[in-house]
Design a protein around this motif. Sequence first.
Motif, PDB file in Angstrom:
ATOM      1  N   ARG A 151      30.320  48.088  43.694  1.00  0.00           N
ATOM      2  CA  ARG A 151      29.672  47.136  42.798  1.00  0.00           C
ATOM      3  C   ARG A 151      30.576  46.800  41.620  1.00  0.00           C
ATOM      4  NH1 ARG A 151      27.584  45.676  46.162  1.00  0.00           N
ATOM      5  NH2 ARG A 151      25.468  45.817  46.961  1.00  0.00           N
ATOM      6  N   HIS A 152      31.237  45.638  41.694  1.00  0.00           N
ATOM      7  CA  HIS A 152      32.038  45.095  40.586  1.00  0.00           C
ATOM      8  C   HIS A 152      33.042  46.111  40.052  1.00  0.00           C
ATOM      9  CE1 HIS A 152      29.114  41.885  40.787  1.00  0.00           C
ATOM     10  NE2 HIS A 152      28.138  42.745  40.537  1.00  0.00           N
ATOM     11  N   LEU A 153      33.776  46.734  40.955  1.00  0.00           N
ATOM     12  CA  LEU A 153      34.753  47.743  40.546  1.00  0.00           C
ATOM     13  C   LEU A 153      35.966  47.096  39.875  1.00  0.00           C
ATOM     14  CD1 LEU A 153      34.794  50.126  43.650  1.00  0.00           C
ATOM     15  CD2 LEU A 153      33.561  50.418  41.491  1.00  0.00           C
TER      16      LEU A 153
ATOM     17  N   PHE B 160      40.559  50.393  66.540  1.00  0.00           N
ATOM     18  CA  PHE B 160      39.725  51.486  66.062  1.00  0.00           C
ATOM     19  C   PHE B 160      38.726  51.082  64.985  1.00  0.00           C
ATOM     20  CE2 PHE B 160      42.950  51.385  62.835  1.00  0.00           C
ATOM     21  CZ  PHE B 160      42.289  51.761  61.683  1.00  0.00           C
ATOM     22  N   ALA B 161      39.031  50.048  64.185  1.00  0.00           N
ATOM     23  CA  ALA B 161      38.180  49.715  63.042  1.00  0.00           C
ATOM     24  C   ALA B 161      37.050  48.763  63.432  1.00  0.00           C
ATOM     25  CB  ALA B 161      39.010  49.094  61.919  1.00  0.00           C
ATOM     26  N   THR B 162      35.968  48.830  62.677  1.00  0.00           N
ATOM     27  CA  THR B 162      34.878  47.861  62.843  1.00  0.00           C
ATOM     28  C   THR B 162      34.939  46.787  61.763  1.00  0.00           C
ATOM     29  OG1 THR B 162      33.355  49.169  61.459  1.00  0.00           O
ATOM     30  CG2 THR B 162      33.372  49.617  63.829  1.00  0.00           C
ATOM     31  N   HIS B 163      35.515  47.154  60.590  1.00  0.00           N
ATOM     32  CA  HIS B 163      35.590  46.238  59.462  1.00  0.00           C
ATOM     33  C   HIS B 163      36.977  46.309  58.815  1.00  0.00           C
ATOM     34  CE1 HIS B 163      31.262  46.637  59.979  1.00  0.00           C
ATOM     35  NE2 HIS B 163      31.080  45.596  59.190  1.00  0.00           N
ATOM     36  N   VAL B 164      37.332  45.235  58.128  1.00  0.00           N
ATOM     37  CA  VAL B 164      38.615  45.171  57.434  1.00  0.00           C
ATOM     38  C   VAL B 164      38.391  44.654  56.021  1.00  0.00           C
ATOM     39  CG1 VAL B 164      40.959  44.241  57.420  1.00  0.00           C
ATOM     40  CG2 VAL B 164      39.816  44.672  59.592  1.00  0.00           C
ATOM     41  N   ALA B 165      39.121  45.247  55.076  1.00  0.00           N
ATOM     42  CA  ALA B 165      39.177  44.735  53.711  1.00  0.00           C
ATOM     43  C   ALA B 165      40.630  44.357  53.437  1.00  0.00           C
ATOM     44  CB  ALA B 165      38.707  45.786  52.714  1.00  0.00           C
ATOM     45  N   LEU B 166      40.900  43.069  53.263  1.00  0.00           N
ATOM     46  CA  LEU B 166      42.242  42.620  52.924  1.00  0.00           C
ATOM     47  C   LEU B 166      42.350  42.479  51.417  1.00  0.00           C
ATOM     48  CD1 LEU B 166      43.140  39.901  55.608  1.00  0.00           C
ATOM     49  CD2 LEU B 166      43.808  42.315  55.533  1.00  0.00           C
ATOM     50  N   MET B 167      43.451  42.992  50.869  1.00  0.00           N
ATOM     51  CA  MET B 167      43.646  42.956  49.423  1.00  0.00           C
ATOM     52  C   MET B 167      44.985  42.309  49.088  1.00  0.00           C
ATOM     53  SD  MET B 167      42.145  46.633  48.213  1.00  0.00           S
ATOM     54  CE  MET B 167      42.004  46.017  46.530  1.00  0.00           C
ATOM     55  N   LYS B 168      44.993  41.643  47.938  1.00  0.00           N
ATOM     56  CA  LYS B 168      46.214  40.998  47.462  1.00  0.00           C
ATOM     57  C   LYS B 168      46.130  40.858  45.952  1.00  0.00           C
ATOM     58  CE  LYS B 168      48.973  36.782  48.067  1.00  0.00           C
ATOM     59  NZ  LYS B 168      49.025  35.451  48.747  1.00  0.00           N
ATOM     60  N   SER B 169      47.190  41.264  45.274  1.00  0.00           N
ATOM     61  CA  SER B 169      47.283  41.113  43.816  1.00  0.00           C
ATOM     62  C   SER B 169      46.081  41.711  43.098  1.00  0.00           C
ATOM     63  CB  SER B 169      47.453  39.641  43.450  1.00  0.00           C
ATOM     64  OG  SER B 169      48.607  39.097  44.054  1.00  0.00           O
ATOM     65  N   THR B 170      45.716  42.923  43.464  1.00  0.00           N
ATOM     66  CA  THR B 170      44.641  43.737  42.860  1.00  0.00           C
ATOM     67  C   THR B 170      43.247  43.194  43.127  1.00  0.00           C
ATOM     68  OG1 THR B 170      44.511  42.717  40.640  1.00  0.00           O
ATOM     69  CG2 THR B 170      46.243  44.368  41.007  1.00  0.00           C
ATOM     70  N   ARG B 171      43.104  42.283  44.064  1.00  0.00           N
ATOM     71  CA  ARG B 171      41.792  41.714  44.377  1.00  0.00           C
ATOM     72  C   ARG B 171      41.460  41.870  45.859  1.00  0.00           C
ATOM     73  NH1 ARG B 171      39.602  38.543  40.384  1.00  0.00           N
ATOM     74  NH2 ARG B 171      41.006  37.902  38.696  1.00  0.00           N
ATOM     75  N   LEU B 172      40.172  42.038  46.142  1.00  0.00           N
ATOM     76  CA  LEU B 172      39.676  41.997  47.515  1.00  0.00           C
ATOM     77  C   LEU B 172      39.550  40.531  47.903  1.00  0.00           C
ATOM     78  CD1 LEU B 172      38.428  43.521  49.964  1.00  0.00           C
ATOM     79  CD2 LEU B 172      36.214  43.235  48.844  1.00  0.00           C
ATOM     80  N   THR B 173      40.360  40.087  48.858  1.00  0.00           N
ATOM     81  CA  THR B 173      40.368  38.668  49.232  1.00  0.00           C
ATOM     82  C   THR B 173      39.503  38.361  50.449  1.00  0.00           C
ATOM     83  OG1 THR B 173      42.405  39.047  50.513  1.00  0.00           O
ATOM     84  CG2 THR B 173      42.651  38.258  48.245  1.00  0.00           C
TER      85      THR B 173
ATOM     86  N   LEU C  24      41.447  51.393  44.888  1.00  0.00           N
ATOM     87  CA  LEU C  24      40.113  51.195  45.450  1.00  0.00           C
ATOM     88  C   LEU C  24      39.634  52.452  46.163  1.00  0.00           C
ATOM     89  CD1 LEU C  24      37.650  49.533  46.248  1.00  0.00           C
ATOM     90  CD2 LEU C  24      38.979  48.585  48.147  1.00  0.00           C
ATOM     91  N   LEU C  25      40.482  53.043  46.980  1.00  0.00           N
ATOM     92  CA  LEU C  25      40.093  54.253  47.712  1.00  0.00           C
ATOM     93  C   LEU C  25      39.731  55.375  46.742  1.00  0.00           C
ATOM     94  CD1 LEU C  25      40.117  55.263  50.808  1.00  0.00           C
ATOM     95  CD2 LEU C  25      42.129  56.543  50.099  1.00  0.00           C
TER      96      LEU C  25
ATOM     97  N   LEU D 296      44.812  47.138  37.758  1.00  0.00           N
ATOM     98  CA  LEU D 296      45.138  47.794  39.021  1.00  0.00           C
ATOM     99  C   LEU D 296      44.134  47.429  40.104  1.00  0.00           C
ATOM    100  CD1 LEU D 296      46.098  51.355  37.714  1.00  0.00           C
ATOM    101  CD2 LEU D 296      47.590  49.385  38.140  1.00  0.00           C
ATOM    102  N   LEU D 297      42.929  47.028  39.685  1.00  0.00           N
ATOM    103  CA  LEU D 297      41.900  46.543  40.599  1.00  0.00           C
ATOM    104  C   LEU D 297      40.967  45.642  39.808  1.00  0.00           C
ATOM    105  CD1 LEU D 297      40.746  46.851  43.556  1.00  0.00           C
ATOM    106  CD2 LEU D 297      39.089  48.435  42.541  1.00  0.00           C
ATOM    107  N   GLN D 298      40.701  44.454  40.345  1.00  0.00           N
ATOM    108  CA  GLN D 298      39.811  43.521  39.678  1.00  0.00           C
ATOM    109  C   GLN D 298      38.545  43.326  40.506  1.00  0.00           C
ATOM    110  OE1 GLN D 298      41.914  40.219  37.519  1.00  0.00           O
ATOM    111  NE2 GLN D 298      43.632  40.839  38.831  1.00  0.00           N
ATOM    112  N   SER D 299      37.522  42.817  39.860  1.00  0.00           N
ATOM    113  CA  SER D 299      36.145  42.790  40.356  1.00  0.00           C
ATOM    114  C   SER D 299      36.034  42.812  41.878  1.00  0.00           C
ATOM    115  CB  SER D 299      35.427  41.549  39.810  1.00  0.00           C
ATOM    116  OG  SER D 299      34.050  41.630  40.102  1.00  0.00           O
ATOM    117  N   THR D 300      35.636  43.963  42.401  1.00  0.00           N
ATOM    118  CA  THR D 300      35.573  44.190  43.849  1.00  0.00           C
ATOM    119  C   THR D 300      34.187  44.689  44.237  1.00  0.00           C
ATOM    120  OG1 THR D 300      37.942  44.667  44.046  1.00  0.00           O
ATOM    121  CG2 THR D 300      36.499  45.556  45.755  1.00  0.00           C
TER     122      THR D 300
END
Length: 261
Positions: free
Chosen positions: A10-12, A204-217, A49-50, A22-26
């Motif tokens: 929630r809005h990490l 192997f994965a069911t979902h993917v989170a792609l990130m770029k420039s400290t944001r979840l895209t 994020l992890l 280092l991480l923007q609203s995620t």
Amino acid sequence: MTRHSFLSARHLEYYALNGDALLQSTSFDLEQGAILAIAGPNGAGKTTLLNLLCGAADLALGDVLIKGHSLKQMPAVERARMIAVVSQQELPDGRLSLRDYVALGQIPIRSDRSARENADELNRIVMTTGLDQLAAKKMSMLSGGERQRAHIARALAQRPSLLFLDEPTNHLDPDAKGRMLSLVAGLGITVVMIVHDLVMIPEFATHVALMKSTRLTHFGPVDAVLTPNHVRDTFGVDYLRFQHEGRMIPALDIRKTTRTT
């Protein structure tokens, strides 16, 4: 939080001491039993994020919910019973036998069962991870792939419902990578892991989170997220998908660049 979400971000946000982001609203929701692969270029914010999701970094801005309960309010004992983490900084005492190292994972839950039940469970985990023939071997004598499996076995000994893995296939050869990811896919628990090898993700994965420039895209099911356009936008390479014997085989087209003087 959506009706079926098990893990919710929630809005990490997270900032370095000098103010750099280092991480923007995620934000995202993940259902129970899903396997999430986090991918992105270096410096994208994956490790931050992890660390926020598993509680290794302080949640100053935003929140993480597990089954609707805030990680901020969760007692340490409850976290240890629910969450297991395998980081890149795992440095076990090389004098320990593999079995004794794996048994360390049972410390948070040891009092829940008898000594006999704990021993039986330990045997089951060592068998499940394919380490039964190596149980008496010293940790210092294991190969990289064997050590990685031992780290996961120790995490599983906690009986977690949520497992975090920081680049578990790093420095492994292709065959060891495949065996490692097959093991993770068969655990039957919710898994969040950082992965650099994009072509392994659909296996192997069911979902993917792609990130770029400290944001979840981009976030969602693998087929919806790992598209040529999304991969090109995130990594600057072409993502190709071939059909072979009823399976989709992904590949990356990394074009050689020439340097001018």
